[in-house]
Design a protein around this motif. Structure first.
Motif, PDB file in Angstrom:
ATOM      1  N   MET A  91       6.862  -5.944  -2.043  1.00 40.31           N
ATOM      2  CA  MET A  91       6.369  -6.460  -0.646  1.00 40.31           C
ATOM      3  C   MET A  91       5.591  -7.470  -1.033  1.00 40.31           C
ATOM      4  O   MET A  91       4.489  -7.635  -1.771  1.00 40.31           O
ATOM      5  N   ALA A  92       5.557  -8.531  -0.356  1.00 37.43           N
ATOM      6  CA  ALA A  92       4.642  -9.799  -0.621  1.00 37.43           C
ATOM      7  C   ALA A  92       3.554  -9.357   0.478  1.00 37.43           C
ATOM      8  O   ALA A  92       3.637  -9.018   1.649  1.00 37.43           O
ATOM      9  N   LEU A  93       2.332  -9.647  -0.288  1.00 40.80           N
ATOM     10  CA  LEU A  93       1.047  -9.056   0.579  1.00 40.80           C
ATOM     11  C   LEU A  93       0.083 -10.260   0.554  1.00 40.80           C
ATOM     12  O   LEU A  93      -0.508 -10.239  -0.838  1.00 40.80           O
ATOM     13  N   ARG A  94      -0.421 -10.919   1.200  1.00 36.46           N
ATOM     14  CA  ARG A  94      -1.344 -11.941   1.175  1.00 36.46           C
ATOM     15  C   ARG A  94      -2.503 -11.481   2.149  1.00 36.46           C
ATOM     16  O   ARG A  94      -2.463 -11.363   3.515  1.00 36.46           O
ATOM     17  N   LEU A  95      -3.769 -11.646   1.363  1.00 32.61           N
ATOM     18  CA  LEU A  95      -5.009 -11.377   2.418  1.00 32.61           C
ATOM     19  C   LEU A  95      -5.921 -12.694   2.660  1.00 32.61           C
ATOM     20  O   LEU A  95      -6.162 -13.269   1.539  1.00 32.61           O
ATOM     21  N   PRO A  96      -6.446 -12.838   3.546  1.00 35.65           N
ATOM     22  CA  PRO A  96      -7.510 -14.056   3.762  1.00 35.65           C
ATOM     23  C   PRO A  96      -8.618 -13.342   2.785  1.00 35.65           C
ATOM     24  O   PRO A  96      -8.836 -12.231   2.603  1.00 35.65           O
ATOM     25  N   ARG A  97      -9.567 -14.517   2.494  1.00 31.64           N
ATOM     26  CA  ARG A  97     -10.586 -14.024   1.717  1.00 31.64           C
ATOM     27  C   ARG A  97     -11.475 -12.790   2.494  1.00 31.64           C
ATOM     28  O   ARG A  97     -11.711 -12.046   1.730  1.00 31.64           O
ATOM     29  N   ARG A  98     -11.512 -12.982   3.659  1.00 32.27           N
ATOM     30  CA  ARG A  98     -12.232 -11.818   4.262  1.00 32.27           C
ATOM     31  C   ARG A  98     -11.323 -10.773   4.828  1.00 32.27           C
ATOM     32  O   ARG A  98     -12.007  -9.769   5.455  1.00 32.27           O
ATOM     33  N   GLY A  99     -10.024 -10.945   4.703  1.00 33.27           N
ATOM     34  CA  GLY A  99      -9.358  -9.838   5.205  1.00 33.27           C
ATOM     35  C   GLY A  99      -9.311  -8.716   4.392  1.00 33.27           C
ATOM     36  O   GLY A  99      -9.428  -8.793   3.162  1.00 33.27           O
ATOM     37  N   ILE A 100      -9.121  -7.554   4.837  1.00 27.76           N
ATOM     38  CA  ILE A 100      -9.311  -6.341   4.121  1.00 27.76           C
ATOM     39  C   ILE A 100      -7.937  -5.345   4.372  1.00 27.76           C
ATOM     40  O   ILE A 100      -7.577  -5.545   5.580  1.00 27.76           O
TER      41      ILE A 100
ATOM     42  N   ALA B 277      11.839 -10.603   0.115  1.00 31.13           N
ATOM     43  CA  ALA B 277      10.559 -11.338   0.803  1.00 31.13           C
ATOM     44  C   ALA B 277      10.812 -12.465   1.953  1.00 31.13           C
ATOM     45  O   ALA B 277      10.248 -12.744   2.586  1.00 31.13           O
ATOM     46  N   GLU B 278      12.084 -13.341   1.304  1.00 27.45           N
ATOM     47  CA  GLU B 278      12.349 -14.254   2.107  1.00 27.45           C
ATOM     48  C   GLU B 278      12.517 -14.082   3.581  1.00 27.45           C
ATOM     49  O   GLU B 278      12.211 -14.934   4.555  1.00 27.45           O
ATOM     50  N   GLY B 279      13.070 -13.260   3.989  1.00 25.57           N
ATOM     51  CA  GLY B 279      13.262 -12.754   5.468  1.00 25.57           C
ATOM     52  C   GLY B 279      12.000 -12.118   6.039  1.00 25.57           C
ATOM     53  O   GLY B 279      12.439 -11.614   7.100  1.00 25.57           O
ATOM     54  N   TRP B 280      11.086 -11.777   5.336  1.00 20.63           N
ATOM     55  CA  TRP B 280      10.031 -10.859   5.962  1.00 20.63           C
ATOM     56  C   TRP B 280       9.367 -11.811   6.822  1.00 20.63           C
ATOM     57  O   TRP B 280       9.052 -13.025   6.898  1.00 20.63           O
ATOM     58  N   ILE B 281       8.572 -10.833   7.964  1.00 25.11           N
ATOM     59  CA  ILE B 281       7.779 -11.889   9.131  1.00 25.11           C
ATOM     60  C   ILE B 281       6.244 -11.545   8.648  1.00 25.11           C
ATOM     61  O   ILE B 281       6.000 -10.745   8.014  1.00 25.11           O
TER      62      ILE B 281
ATOM     63  N   TYR C 252      -6.762  -8.599   9.183  1.00 22.29           N
ATOM     64  CA  TYR C 252      -5.812  -8.497   7.716  1.00 22.29           C
ATOM     65  C   TYR C 252      -4.636  -9.350   8.191  1.00 22.29           C
ATOM     66  O   TYR C 252      -4.228  -9.686   9.610  1.00 22.29           O
ATOM     67  N   ARG C 253      -3.765  -9.496   7.321  1.00 27.39           N
ATOM     68  CA  ARG C 253      -2.467 -10.151   7.295  1.00 27.39           C
ATOM     69  C   ARG C 253      -1.611  -9.623   6.376  1.00 27.39           C
ATOM     70  O   ARG C 253      -2.207  -9.529   4.981  1.00 27.39           O
ATOM     71  N   LEU C 254      -0.627  -9.203   6.653  1.00 23.30           N
ATOM     72  CA  LEU C 254       0.593  -8.806   5.839  1.00 23.30           C
ATOM     73  C   LEU C 254       1.959  -9.191   6.210  1.00 23.30           C
ATOM     74  O   LEU C 254       2.188  -9.579   7.293  1.00 23.30           O
ATOM     75  N   GLU C 255       2.791  -9.026   5.234  1.00 22.13           N
ATOM     76  CA  GLU C 255       4.273  -9.309   5.531  1.00 22.13           C
ATOM     77  C   GLU C 255       5.149  -8.122   5.525  1.00 22.13           C
ATOM     78  O   GLU C 255       4.871  -7.316   4.751  1.00 22.13           O
TER      79      GLU C 255
ATOM     80  N   SER D  94      -8.855   4.718  16.118  1.00 26.82           N
ATOM     81  CA  SER D  94      -7.952   4.129  14.807  1.00 26.82           C
ATOM     82  C   SER D  94      -6.931   3.468  15.195  1.00 26.82           C
ATOM     83  O   SER D  94      -6.315   3.978  16.182  1.00 26.82           O
ATOM     84  N   THR D  95      -6.260   2.314  14.828  1.00 25.01           N
ATOM     85  CA  THR D  95      -5.222   1.441  15.050  1.00 25.01           C
ATOM     86  C   THR D  95      -4.372   1.885  13.790  1.00 25.01           C
ATOM     87  O   THR D  95      -4.687   1.668  12.821  1.00 25.01           O
ATOM     88  N   GLU D  96      -2.907   1.927  14.315  1.00 26.68           N
ATOM     89  CA  GLU D  96      -1.904   2.320  13.283  1.00 26.68           C
ATOM     90  C   GLU D  96      -0.898   1.205  13.380  1.00 26.68           C
ATOM     91  O   GLU D  96      -0.544   1.003  14.590  1.00 26.68           O
ATOM     92  N   VAL D  97      -0.437   0.704  12.560  1.00 27.86           N
ATOM     93  CA  VAL D  97       0.637  -0.209  12.536  1.00 27.86           C
ATOM     94  C   VAL D  97       1.961   0.462  11.528  1.00 27.86           C
ATOM     95  O   VAL D  97       1.484   0.830  10.536  1.00 27.86           O
ATOM     96  N   MET D  98       3.226   0.689  12.083  1.00 26.72           N
ATOM     97  CA  MET D  98       4.009   1.311  11.392  1.00 26.72           C
ATOM     98  C   MET D  98       5.490   0.610  11.634  1.00 26.72           C
ATOM     99  O   MET D  98       5.795   0.188  12.791  1.00 26.72           O
ATOM    100  N   LEU D  99       6.213   0.648  10.401  1.00 31.13           N
ATOM    101  CA  LEU D  99       7.510   0.170  10.653  1.00 31.13           C
ATOM    102  C   LEU D  99       8.322   1.374   9.614  1.00 31.13           C
ATOM    103  O   LEU D  99       8.115   1.347   8.625  1.00 31.13           O
ATOM    104  N   ALA D 100       9.124   1.907  10.315  1.00 32.27           N
ATOM    105  CA  ALA D 100       9.911   3.009   9.470  1.00 32.27           C
ATOM    106  C   ALA D 100      11.391   2.624   9.677  1.00 32.27           C
ATOM    107  O   ALA D 100      11.866   2.172  10.586  1.00 32.27           O
ATOM    108  N   ARG D 101      11.747   2.809   8.345  1.00 28.03           N
ATOM    109  CA  ARG D 101      13.330   2.505   8.500  1.00 28.03           C
ATOM    110  C   ARG D 101      13.837   3.999   7.445  1.00 28.03           C
ATOM    111  O   ARG D 101      12.842   4.817   7.032  1.00 28.03           O
TER     112      ARG D 101
END
Length: 146
Positions: free
Chosen positions: A1-10, A26-30, A39-42, A61-68
């Motif tokens: 998984m491609a994961l990029r965090l901004p400097r202050r992002g956690i 990863a090319e097709g990821w959003i 935070y920011r993620l792909e 609490s905030t939850e972000v989920m993608l299930a396959r």
């Protein structure tokens, strides 16, 4: 998984079957961003977002989920009161969270990490059911990302 965090992002990212992500392209990821969560993620697709009410000294609490069928990606974060942290260091809290999430399973790997100068742990647990959980936990001041 491609994961990029901004400097202050956690990011406190808990991904079911994290190791399986190596097969994804990863090319097709959003890109998914949260200004509130800082935070920011792909991901391979857009996730569902939900908010749980406060409990145990935390904010909602905030939850972000993608299930396959073969893999699930989960990110959850919450802000905790000072009482929850008590006299524990972030490293002690991280170890306690690791031990609680792996209860009943076999710890396959565990290492300390730093994300944007904040302490974290990354570990892999195999549950009794055979499910493998790859987890990254980061403590950023009073916010915990999982």
């Amino acid at each position: 998984m491609a994961l990029r965090l901004p400097r202050r992002g956690i990011l406190w990212l808990s991904m079911g079957l994290m190791l399986a992500s190596a097969t994804a392209r990863a090319e097709g990821w959003i890109e998914y961003r949260s200004s509130e969560g800082r935070y920011r993620l792909e991901l391979p697709d857009y996730p569902a977002t939900s908010v749980r009410p406060p409990k145990g000294g935390s904010s909602a609490s905030t939850e972000v989920m993608l299930a396959r069928p073969e893999i699930a990606f989960l990110l959850e974060y919450a802000d905790y009161s000072e009482e929850v942290f008590g006299n524990r260091t972030p490293q002690q809290l991280l170890a306690q969270l690791r031990d609680a999430s792996g209860a009943g399973g076999k710890l396959r790997s565990d290492w300390a990490i730093m994300v944007a100068s904040f302490p974290g742990r990354e570990y892999v647990v195999q549950l009794q059911s055979g499910v493998v959980l790859g987890t990254r936990v980061v403590v950023a001041d009073r916010r915990v990302y999982q």
